[in-house]
Design an enzyme around this catalytic site. Structure first.
Site, mmCIF file in Angstrom:
data_model
loop_
_atom_site.group_PDB
_atom_site.id
_atom_site.type_symbol
_atom_site.label_atom_id
_atom_site.label_comp_id
_atom_site.label_asym_id
_atom_site.label_seq_id
_atom_site.Cartn_x
_atom_site.Cartn_y
_atom_site.Cartn_z
ATOM 1 N N GLU A 7 47.382 113.054 10.648
ATOM 2 C CA GLU A 7 46.031 112.705 10.196
ATOM 3 C C GLU A 7 46.054 111.869 8.913
ATOM 4 O OE1 GLU A 7 43.298 116.471 11.580
ATOM 5 O OE2 GLU A 7 44.605 116.748 9.872
ATOM 6 N N ASP A 211 38.598 115.828 20.719
ATOM 7 C CA ASP A 211 38.490 116.553 21.995
ATOM 8 C C ASP A 211 37.119 117.202 22.061
ATOM 9 O OD1 ASP A 211 40.335 118.343 19.932
ATOM 10 O OD2 ASP A 211 38.765 119.520 20.890
HETATM 11 N N1 SAH Z 1 49.029 120.090 18.195
HETATM 12 C C1 SAH Z 1 49.029 120.360 16.797
HETATM 13 C C2 SAH Z 1 48.191 121.570 16.543
HETATM 14 C C3 SAH Z 1 47.103 121.285 15.655
HETATM 15 S S1 SAH Z 1 45.935 122.529 15.590
HETATM 16 C C4 SAH Z 1 50.421 120.555 16.329
HETATM 17 O O1 SAH Z 1 51.269 120.725 17.158
HETATM 18 O O2 SAH Z 1 50.672 120.532 15.133
HETATM 19 C C5 SAH Z 1 44.531 121.556 15.618
HETATM 20 C C6 SAH Z 1 44.148 120.861 14.352
HETATM 21 O O3 SAH Z 1 43.124 119.942 14.654
HETATM 22 C C7 SAH Z 1 43.589 121.781 13.298
HETATM 23 O O4 SAH Z 1 43.973 121.339 12.021
HETATM 24 C C8 SAH Z 1 42.070 121.719 13.519
HETATM 25 O O5 SAH Z 1 41.363 121.624 12.298
HETATM 26 C C9 SAH Z 1 41.842 120.453 14.340
HETATM 27 N N2 SAH Z 1 41.170 120.597 15.655
HETATM 28 C C10 SAH Z 1 41.024 119.569 16.535
HETATM 29 N N3 SAH Z 1 40.426 119.976 17.662
HETATM 30 C C11 SAH Z 1 40.180 121.292 17.520
HETATM 31 C C12 SAH Z 1 39.609 122.296 18.380
HETATM 32 N N4 SAH Z 1 39.179 121.987 19.599
HETATM 33 N N5 SAH Z 1 39.542 123.566 17.931
HETATM 34 C C13 SAH Z 1 39.996 123.879 16.696
HETATM 35 N N6 SAH Z 1 40.572 122.987 15.848
HETATM 36 C C14 SAH Z 1 40.658 121.700 16.244
#
Ligand code: SAH
Length: 247
Positions: A7, A211
């Site tokens: 990000e 998403d």
């Molecule tokens: N795939 C990532 C995981 C990130 S968790 C990894 O492997 O590192 C998701 C991150 O995006 C969090 O910081 C949260 O703030 C944000 N986010 C995006 N979509 C989200 C959703 N549907 N629910 C909760 N958080 C979400």
């Protein structure tokens, strides 16, 4: 601040004279951007991690304001992938001390939401409008997205990645029943807002919708962040720093 490395990609290169400082397992990058002193840091994921990072940012680095950019799931009507939400306020959707306190109320604070700073958020909104005017078009066309709409409203935070349409619908309906209309869901913002409230530091936040908090939510997550959300953040933060009144 952002939660994830992807990000914040591109922002670090903008720092003049970057200095790295390690605290509490985080790397803080101090430098100048457009003549202003800036600190860049990753919160890590989730409310506790975000609270720790924000506390260190305020206490050890003495920042005068906090800006968060990252991604979120869209839950409001018409909040689609590729849109941007500039937060008015944050709520913790997973906080529930009922029957001792009303649902969502933060015990001993007497409130459920923390507002973002109105003037800093107005600058951020303007930065999003002007910063994304050109850049947005390029990215949405190459990824077959529609032109980004910039929304303004409530963001809900909790310690869950929401990737199930029925869970997202239930979360939204429960919030609505308590009078709250969330546009997006993520995992850090309400914690950052609460810490900034505690210290009296102005806070503003924007999230690009990665998403719809449904079963597709994990697909191409990092592709989206790299190809859309981080260029958006770069464009908006650059404008924000230029538009922000100098202290
Ligand atoms: N795939 C990532 C995981 C990130 S968790 C990894 O492997 O590192 C998701 C991150 O995006 C969090 O910081 C949260 O703030 C944000 N986010 C995006 N979509 C989200 C959703 N549907 N629910 C909760 N958080 C979400």
């Amino acid at each position: 601040m952002s939660a994830l490395l992807d990000e914040q990609r591109g922002l670090l290169e903008q720092l003049v004279n970057p200095q790295r400082v390690k605290r509490a397992g985080r790397t803080f990058w101090c430098g100048q951007w457009a003549g202003q002193n800036v600190v860049l840091v990753l919160t890590k994921v989730g409310k506790v991690a975000a609270a720790t990072t924000t506390t260190v940012l305020v206490e050890a680095f003495g920042v005068k304001s906090v800006l968060f950019t990252g991604v979120a799931g869209g839950v409001g009507t018409g909040v689609k992938v590729g849109d941007v939400v500039v937060a008015d306020a944050f709520i913790q959707h997973d906080l529930n001390s009922a029957p001792l306190f009303p649902r969502y109320e933060i015990p001993l604070y007497g409130r459920s939401t923390f507002d973002c700073d109105p003037s800093l958020s107005a600058v951020l909104l303007e930065a999003a409008r002007t910063g994304l005017a050109g850049v947005g078009e390029h990215f949405h066309r190459s990824l077959l997205l529609e032109a980004p709409v910039i929304h303004r409203g409530l963001i809900a935070s909790g310690d869950q990645f929401v990737c199930d349409p029925s869970a997202a619908a239930l979360m939204r309906a429960d919030l609505q029943a308590a009078g709250h209309e969330p546009l997006a869901v993520e995992m850090e913002g309400a914690a950052v807002a609460q810490v900034c409230h505690d210290f009296g530091v102005p806070f503003a936040a924007m999230r690009t919708i990665s998403d719809r908090a449904d079963a597709q939510a994990h697909l191409d997550f990092s592709d989206f962040v790299n190809q859309v959300a981080s260029p958006y953040a770069l464009a908006v933060v650059g404008q924000f720093i230029r538009l922000r009144p100098q202290k």
